[in-house]
Design a protein around this motif. Structure first.
Motif, PDB file in Angstrom:
ATOM      1  N   PHE A  85       0.849  -1.199   0.000  1.00  0.00           N
ATOM      2  CA  PHE A  85       0.000   0.000   0.000  1.00  0.00           C
ATOM      3  C   PHE A  85       0.881   1.244   0.000  1.00  0.00           C
ATOM      4  CE2 PHE A  85      -1.929   3.466   2.313  1.00  0.00           C
ATOM      5  CZ  PHE A  85      -3.234   3.520   1.852  1.00  0.00           C
ATOM      6  N   SER A  86       1.878   1.269   0.888  1.00  0.00           N
ATOM      7  CA  SER A  86       2.763   2.435   0.989  1.00  0.00           C
ATOM      8  C   SER A  86       3.568   2.632  -0.294  1.00  0.00           C
ATOM      9  CB  SER A  86       3.699   2.263   2.184  1.00  0.00           C
ATOM     10  OG  SER A  86       2.962   2.164   3.374  1.00  0.00           O
ATOM     11  N   HIS A  87       4.004   1.531  -0.902  1.00  0.00           N
ATOM     12  CA  HIS A  87       4.755   1.633  -2.156  1.00  0.00           C
ATOM     13  C   HIS A  87       3.861   2.138  -3.288  1.00  0.00           C
ATOM     14  CE1 HIS A  87       7.094   0.491  -5.701  1.00  0.00           C
ATOM     15  NE2 HIS A  87       6.031  -0.174  -6.118  1.00  0.00           N
ATOM     16  N   TYR A  88       2.649   1.615  -3.363  1.00  0.00           N
ATOM     17  CA  TYR A  88       1.778   1.869  -4.508  1.00  0.00           C
ATOM     18  C   TYR A  88       1.200   3.286  -4.489  1.00  0.00           C
ATOM     19  CZ  TYR A  88      -1.463   0.405  -8.230  1.00  0.00           C
ATOM     20  OH  TYR A  88      -2.136   0.268  -9.415  1.00  0.00           O
ATOM     21  N   VAL A  89       0.852   3.789  -3.301  1.00  0.00           N
ATOM     22  CA  VAL A  89       0.192   5.101  -3.217  1.00  0.00           C
ATOM     23  C   VAL A  89       0.893   6.042  -2.253  1.00  0.00           C
ATOM     24  CG1 VAL A  89      -2.037   4.080  -3.797  1.00  0.00           C
ATOM     25  CG2 VAL A  89      -1.401   4.350  -1.399  1.00  0.00           C
ATOM     26  N   GLY A  90       2.119   5.704  -1.837  1.00  0.00           N
ATOM     27  CA  GLY A  90       2.803   6.519  -0.841  1.00  0.00           C
ATOM     28  C   GLY A  90       3.036   7.954  -1.255  1.00  0.00           C
ATOM     29  N   ASP A  91       3.252   8.197  -2.553  1.00  0.00           N
ATOM     30  CA  ASP A  91       3.477   9.571  -3.019  1.00  0.00           C
ATOM     31  C   ASP A  91       2.278  10.467  -2.749  1.00  0.00           C
ATOM     32  OD1 ASP A  91       5.915   8.771  -3.890  1.00  0.00           O
ATOM     33  OD2 ASP A  91       5.490   8.887  -6.030  1.00  0.00           O
ATOM     34  N   ILE A  92       1.095   9.883  -2.727  1.00  0.00           N
ATOM     35  CA  ILE A  92      -0.124  10.664  -2.512  1.00  0.00           C
ATOM     36  C   ILE A  92      -0.539  10.615  -1.049  1.00  0.00           C
ATOM     37  CG2 ILE A  92      -2.503  11.021  -3.281  1.00  0.00           C
ATOM     38  CD1 ILE A  92      -1.678   9.138  -5.687  1.00  0.00           C
ATOM     39  N   PHE A  93      -0.674   9.413  -0.531  1.00  0.00           N
ATOM     40  CA  PHE A  93      -1.174   9.221   0.829  1.00  0.00           C
ATOM     41  C   PHE A  93      -0.208   9.789   1.872  1.00  0.00           C
ATOM     42  CE2 PHE A  93      -1.952   6.654   4.654  1.00  0.00           C
ATOM     43  CZ  PHE A  93      -3.317   6.798   4.772  1.00  0.00           C
ATOM     44  N   GLY A  94       1.083   9.719   1.586  1.00  0.00           N
ATOM     45  CA  GLY A  94       2.059  10.192   2.556  1.00  0.00           C
ATOM     46  C   GLY A  94       2.099  11.694   2.714  1.00  0.00           C
ATOM     47  N   ASN A 154     -12.181   8.224  -2.012  1.00  0.00           N
ATOM     48  CA  ASN A 154     -12.474   8.838  -3.309  1.00  0.00           C
ATOM     49  C   ASN A 154     -11.158   9.358  -3.897  1.00  0.00           C
ATOM     50  OD1 ASN A 154     -13.924  10.007  -5.491  1.00  0.00           O
ATOM     51  ND2 ASN A 154     -14.041  11.963  -4.410  1.00  0.00           N
ATOM     52  N   PRO A 155     -10.386   8.501  -4.602  1.00  0.00           N
ATOM     53  CA  PRO A 155      -9.013   8.846  -5.015  1.00  0.00           C
ATOM     54  C   PRO A 155      -8.944   9.799  -6.202  1.00  0.00           C
ATOM     55  CG  PRO A 155      -9.577   6.645  -5.774  1.00  0.00           C
ATOM     56  CD  PRO A 155     -10.735   7.105  -4.942  1.00  0.00           C
ATOM     57  N   VAL A 156      -9.263  11.067  -5.928  1.00  0.00           N
ATOM     58  CA  VAL A 156      -9.202  12.092  -6.973  1.00  0.00           C
ATOM     59  C   VAL A 156      -7.782  12.634  -7.080  1.00  0.00           C
ATOM     60  CG1 VAL A 156     -11.620  12.738  -6.711  1.00  0.00           C
ATOM     61  CG2 VAL A 156      -9.888  13.840  -5.293  1.00  0.00           C
ATOM     62  N   GLY A 157      -7.525  13.376  -8.164  1.00  0.00           N
ATOM     63  CA  GLY A 157      -6.250  14.064  -8.317  1.00  0.00           C
ATOM     64  C   GLY A 157      -5.050  13.158  -8.432  1.00  0.00           C
ATOM     65  N   SER A 158      -5.226  11.953  -8.953  1.00  0.00           N
ATOM     66  CA  SER A 158      -4.121  11.001  -9.047  1.00  0.00           C
ATOM     67  C   SER A 158      -4.296  10.113 -10.268  1.00  0.00           C
ATOM     68  CB  SER A 158      -4.055  10.139  -7.787  1.00  0.00           C
ATOM     69  OG  SER A 158      -5.282   9.439  -7.598  1.00  0.00           O
ATOM     70  N   ASP A 159      -3.177   9.585 -10.751  1.00  0.00           N
ATOM     71  CA  ASP A 159      -3.189   8.700 -11.920  1.00  0.00           C
ATOM     72  C   ASP A 159      -2.136   7.616 -11.739  1.00  0.00           C
ATOM     73  OD1 ASP A 159      -5.172   9.873 -13.793  1.00  0.00           O
ATOM     74  OD2 ASP A 159      -3.828  11.607 -13.708  1.00  0.00           O
ATOM     75  N   THR A 164       6.474   3.872 -13.617  1.00  0.00           N
ATOM     76  CA  THR A 164       6.911   3.614 -12.236  1.00  0.00           C
ATOM     77  C   THR A 164       6.077   2.534 -11.558  1.00  0.00           C
ATOM     78  OG1 THR A 164       5.452   5.348 -11.367  1.00  0.00           O
ATOM     79  CG2 THR A 164       7.681   6.003 -12.018  1.00  0.00           C
ATOM     80  N   MET A 165       4.957   2.154 -12.174  1.00  0.00           N
ATOM     81  CA  MET A 165       4.033   1.162 -11.623  1.00  0.00           C
ATOM     82  C   MET A 165       3.495   1.615 -10.265  1.00  0.00           C
ATOM     83  SD  MET A 165       3.791  -1.138 -13.956  1.00  0.00           S
ATOM     84  CE  MET A 165       2.969  -2.465 -13.106  1.00  0.00           C
ATOM     85  N   ARG A 166       3.201   2.909 -10.161  1.00  0.00           N
ATOM     86  CA  ARG A 166       2.683   3.467  -8.915  1.00  0.00           C
ATOM     87  C   ARG A 166       1.645   4.536  -9.231  1.00  0.00           C
ATOM     88  NH1 ARG A 166       7.683   5.707  -5.681  1.00  0.00           N
ATOM     89  NH2 ARG A 166       6.221   5.712  -3.944  1.00  0.00           N
ATOM     90  N   MET A 167       0.827   4.829  -8.230  1.00  0.00           N
ATOM     91  CA  MET A 167      -0.083   5.961  -8.327  1.00  0.00           C
ATOM     92  C   MET A 167       0.679   7.233  -7.984  1.00  0.00           C
ATOM     93  SD  MET A 167      -3.107   4.868  -9.222  1.00  0.00           S
ATOM     94  CE  MET A 167      -4.155   6.251  -8.761  1.00  0.00           C
TER      95      MET A 167
END
Length: 524
Positions: A85-94, A154-159, A164-167
């Motif tokens: 989870f942290s690897h896949y969406v860490g750039d946003i969630f962190g 609601n994961p807005v503002g992300s792609d 990189t195989m990440r969000m």
């Protein structure tokens, strides 16, 4: 991936989250109640209000320490238990979590010491400012946490970036102003205000019943009645706004809350009572209020609330689209310059997460049979009976809180604080109710999102770390023992503080407005 590992990781996180949420709302509410009480002290100069403020500040301090300790444990789990989870969406969630630490938590940490130890070293206005900054920091902390949680809903503002195989973030403004996060923040904060007001009201009622510290109890009850009535009304109104947000962003959660198995003709009725049957896909013995659900969910008489069966069909279509996106990603991994694969991915990328649902059953989603696709689509339906009853118990408690605080407000306005003993006993008995409602609210919010860790993006079973069941059982047992001990310690500390009551030496002549309050000699 061992499915038991994901389930145990969920259990551990649920236990720590539900335990942590015992403290957070009370901290949110008490912080601003302290601001109100101390503001009255500053404006009137009456030492009795200083006595009131300092007593409830002790309760705030005990709760604050436990909230910080349990919150840090939760954040560490994103690295230990949810590494993918942290690897896949860490750039946003962190990002919101980092901002929360830098802006809000440091703000609290800077001023909280001054709030507790600066009474005799700061002017009255200066100390009030410090108390306000602690309250502001506490509530800002909740804001950033709920922005992160709202993005999961609601994961807005992300792609998704196939290179990189990440969000990754595409619009941070959309993340900040996510409508789900806004609705969750105001609703959660209002619930915290109610919890704090119920505790203050209940303890004040207990003192009045025992005939102890009646002056402090009457003042505390007056503040709690007004603050709690405003908070309880806000919870219901903002809860309705949260339901409206679900209509656009989390239709399956809304359908599960209402046990809406099939789409009804507009406007849909609200099921007041019933027995959801997940096997037969029906709600037995249902009692409905016509039109109400349609009006709440769509703000109209012609808008429809989509049922779960129809949403499952939509999920099947999105899974099929996601399979195309998944195949395109695999081709781009082999050849990043494949223009046809890039075009196919761009057309279907919003459904990539739905293809990942198939990984529960097959290693390669492209190889899934129509039967597997159908089965994965039904996985998007959460536990309907649990959602249905959790929401209704939570809503019932919300309306009971309005009645309780309305009664307290009338009694306090008439200055008959200690003349209605049955009401005072009811206020004492009501203390646990908002905690029950708050925990059920998190059950609705988080279980209603399943099977997603991030709605429509990453299934929960793919988000966990590669741990053993033995390691998870060990940590679950350890957390249970430690948190159980901490719970006993906090309850005993709070009960001891309530039994001891406010310090009598606080009821002394106040210092002039704007002047420092002189420090007492050490010998005193």
């Amino acid at each position: 991936m061992d499915p038991g590992v994901a389930d145990l990781s969920r259990l551990q996180f649920a236990l720590t989250a539900l335990y942590h949420f015992l403290f957070v709302p009370l901290t949110l509410g008490l912080s601003f109640m302290l601001v109100i009480m101390e503001s009255v002290y500053v404006m009137t100069g009456r030492a009795a209000w200083r006595q009131v403020t300092r007593f409830w500040g002790k309760i705030f301090g005990i709760n604050f320490v436990l909230g910080v300790a349990t919150g840090l444990t939760m954040e560490f789990q994103f690295g230990t238990n949810w590494s993918y989870f942290s690897h896949y969406v860490g750039d946003i969630f962190g990002a919101p979590l980092a901002i929360e630490g830098l802006m809000a938590f440091f703000l609290e940490a800077t001023f909280v010491g001054l709030m507790f130890f600066g009474w005799d070293r700061l002017s009255r206005l200066g100390h009030l400012f410090v108390t306000f900054m602690v309250a502001l920091g506490t509530n800002l902390s909740a804001l950033w946490i709920l922005i992160a949680n709202g993005w999961m809903q609601n994961p807005v503002g992300s792609d998704f970036n196939p290179e990189t195989m990440r969000m990754e973030v595409s619009d941070f403004g959309a993340v900040l102003f996510n409508p789900v996060a806004q609705a969750k923040f105001v609703h959660t904060v209002s619930a915290g205000y109610v919890m704090a007001a119920v505790l203050v009201l209940g303890v004040s009622a207990f003192w009045l019943l025992k005939g102890r510290w009646t002056a402090v109890a009457r003042r505390s009850m007056t503040v709690a009645a007004a603050f709690g009535l405003a908070g309880s009304l806000s919870v219901v109104v903002l809860g309705d706004e949260s339901g409206y947000a679900l209509t656009d962003n989390q239709k399956m959660k809304l359908a599960a809350i209402e046990a809406a198995w099939h789409t009804e003709a507009a406007p849909a009725g609200l099921t007041l009572f019933g027995m959801p049957d997940s096997v037969a896909q029906t709600t037995r013995y249902s009692v409905q209020i016509p039109w109400v659900l349609g009006m709440i969910a769509t703000r109209s008489l012609d808008g429809t609330v989509t049922g779960m069966s129809e949403l499952v069909l939509q999920a099947q279509e999105r899974i099929a689209s996601g399979q195309v996106a998944y195949q395109a990603v695999e081709r781009l991994k082999a050849d990043p310059k494949d223009t046809a694969a890039r075009a196919a991915f761009e057309q279907h990328k919003r459904d990539l997460g739905y293809a990942l649902l198939l990984k529960r059953y097959v290693a390669d989603p492209a190889q899934a049979t129509p039967e597997i696709v159908k089965r994965a689509a039904w996985d998007t339906v959460p536990n309907v009976p649990l959602m249905f009853w959790s929401f209704r118990i939570m809503a019932l408690i919300g309306f009971l809180m309005i009645a309780l605080f309305a009664g307290a407000f009338v009694i306090a306005s008439l200055r008959r604080h200690d003349q209605y003993r049955p009401f005072l006993w009811a206020a004492v008995a009501a203390i646990p109710l908002p905690w029950i409602a708050a925990e059920l609210g998190w059950v609705v919010a988080e279980l209603g999102r399943q099977p997603w860790a991030i709605e429509g993006v990453l299934p929960t079973f793919l988000a966990s770390s590669s741990l053993s069941r033995a390691a998870l059982w060990t940590t679950i047992a350890g957390f249970t023992l430690i948190y159980g001990a901490l719970a006993v310690i906090e309850v005993r500390l709070i009960l001891a503080t309530i039994k001891h009551g406010p310090d009598e030496d606080e009821a002394q002549a106040p210092a002039p407005v704007g002047a420092p309050i002189p420090a007492q000699p050490l010998a005193a």
